[in-house]
Design a protein around this motif. Structure first.
Motif: not given
Length: 511
Positions: A48-52, A67-72, A371-376, A398-406
């Motif tokens: 999964l990745s996202v370009t913006y 931006t790509t996912v960093n595997n923890l 970042i990936i969730l927000s950009v999508n 949308l900004a209100a919803l994104i605030d829950f994760i970022m």
């Protein structure tokens, strides 16, 4: 005095029951961290990745970013977790802020000066206006960025106690003003230049000469200050306080008359504070002031604003020491350090919570899932094709919803501005309008997202007056504020748009 009666509000009671069945807040952050680790590993398997188009934090310019996912759960991810655990904790910005300010506040509170001042405020303020005063002061506190969380929220409870009102209602009113009113103020705050700088860079994707000024949302911010104060007061008095269980007031919470010794202490404190403020004014107000920006002469972007937390600590510490000397509470230097130590001991629960909150916040950011969730989500909104007022209103949601994760506002705006500012400009909406609607959405859900950095501290404040309080208690208490602020702002923005009013000096909602 008649005590509050419990009002059965089904939704809020259900939220409190469900929320309080969650694990202890500190352990919940551990669970969230584990979930993030597993989710990052799964996402990495699917590449999964996202370009913006985003703001390069190093150069401040707009660039195409992938931006790509960093595997923890990879070797690198595990190395990041174990090698950065201490740094994640010590660099977590609420930690140093709380410690610094509490050193001053603990002296002012420990000498008794704070209680005396609050008794005086209560005696001079009609009880009808106590809630409005607390909410209003909370809104105004964001001039100094996040200091209101540390200073004013606990003061709200003390002010309500002195008025024989439920302390949690005071906490809620202050928290609503500080966090829910984050985008409102009568004056410019330290975040306004940050927002304006990011918005300017985003606008220059289409118009290289476009500049958004820190004052470009000011008119709307002033109106929002009164809106938040009115709504916050109504929700506190008519919804929150009647829904709280009875609170047993102790004799220590009785409001007593100020004694001659206390008056002497206040005299000493007043003189010391006046000298301190005059000194600060001498270093800030003149065009060549020592604490102004040495290159531009600015105040907002200056050593004064960068050191506002330290200056705030002195604002409490200096009069606190003077009061202690005048009242006889402080007789030796050790008394001052003992009061500071006692203040630090009082936030021990917060330190445990903040350690695990810092770990989760850091690894969530490292994973890039936010970042990936927000950009999508942002890209989905661009496909809807709405224009004008409906688009602005939907962007708020949308900004209100994104605030829950970022929940970090400036970082989130640096991510969203390059996407939405140019897009909205092509639809005839100004960069100032996009910035304003983002700030509204971000503010409305600040008070109910557990990922907000100061949320663990708010839980600790609640637990001081309700040992059983948890995440559910805070969320259910603050939800009426969140929804009411959202509805109120949607209506205010709609009126502003339809009347074609300026949102700041020379700034409008449309181009």
């Amino acid at each position: 005095m008649k005590k509050n009666k419990k009002v059965n509000i089904g939704l809020l009671n259900w939220l409190e029951r469900v929320g309080n069945k969650l694990p202890d807040p500190a352990f919940l952050f551990v669970i969230l961290a584990v979930i993030t680790m597993v989710a990052s590993a799964v996402a990495a398997q699917f590449d999964l990745s996202v370009t913006y188009e985003g703001v390069n934090s190093a150069t401040g310019t707009i660039e195409t970013i992938t931006t790509t996912v960093n595997n923890l759960l990879s070797v690198e991810g595990l190395h990041y977790i174990v090698t950065n655990a201490v740094t994640n904790f010590t660099s977590f910005f609420p930690l140093g802020t709380v410690f610094t300010v509490i050193l001053g506040v603990s002296v002012m509170e420990g000498t008794g000066m704070l209680a005396v001042l609050l008794r005086r405020i209560v005696s001079k303020t009609p009880k009808t206006f106590i809630s409005a005063m607390v909410v209003f002061l909370g809104v105004m506190s964001n001039i100094a960025s996040s200091t209101g969380y540390i200073v004013l929220v606990p003061l709200g409870a003390i002010i309500f106690l002195a008025s024989k009102r439920h302390p949690i209602a005071g906490l809620a009113a202050a928290y609503a003003g500080v966090s829910g009113g984050w985008t409102a103020n009568l004056l410019l705050g330290s975040n306004d230049p940050l927002y304006a700088g990011i918005s300017s860079e985003a606008a220059r994707i289409l118009d290289p000469s476009y500049t958004v000024l820190p004052t470009d949302n000011w008119f709307f911010m002033i109106a929002s200050t009164f809106l938040v104060t009115i709504i916050g007061t109504f929700v506190t008095d008519r919804i929150i306080e009647p829904s709280l269980p009875e609170y047993e007031f102790s004799t220590q919470e009785e409001v007593e008359d100020i004694t001659p010794v206390e008056k002497k202490g206040l005299l000493y404190a007043g003189i010391a504070e006046a000298i301190y403020l005059l000194g600060m004014a001498w270093m800030v107000l003149p065009e060549n002031g020592l604490l102004r920006n040495p290159e531009t002469g600015e105040i907002l972007n200056s050593p004064f604003m960068s050191g506002i937390i330290f200056f705030l600590m002195l604002f409490f510490l200096i009069p606190g020491i003077a009061y202690g000397i005048g009242s006889g509470v402080i007789k030796r230097s050790q008394d001052v350090t003992e009061l500071m130590t006692k203040g630090i001991q009082g936030i021990s629960n917060f330190l445990v919570l903040i350690f695990w909150a810092a770990q989760f916040t850091a690894i969530f950011g490292y994973s890039n899932l936010g970042i990936i969730l927000s950009v999508n989500g942002a890209q989905w909104l661009t496909q809807i094709g709405l224009t004008g007022l409906p688009l602005l209103l939907l962007f708020i949601l949308l900004a209100a919803l994104i605030d829950f994760i970022m929940p970090v506002d400036t970082a989130k705006w640096a991510l969203m501005a390059p996407i939405f500012v140019p897009m909205f400009m092509q639809m005839g909406l100004s960069p100032e309008a996009t910035q304003l609607t983002y700030r509204i959405g971000d503010s409305t859900t600040n008070i109910i997202t557990p990922l907000m950095p100061f949320f663990p501290m708010i839980i600790a404040f609640f637990q001081k007056y309700d040992k059983k309080a948890g995440i559910g208690t805070v969320v259910s208490t603050m939800l009426p504020y969140s929804l009411s602020f959202l509805v109120g702002w949607l209506i205010l923005l709609s009126i502003w748009y339809l009347l074609g009013l300026a949102i700041g000096p020379g700034a409008w909602l449309t181009l």
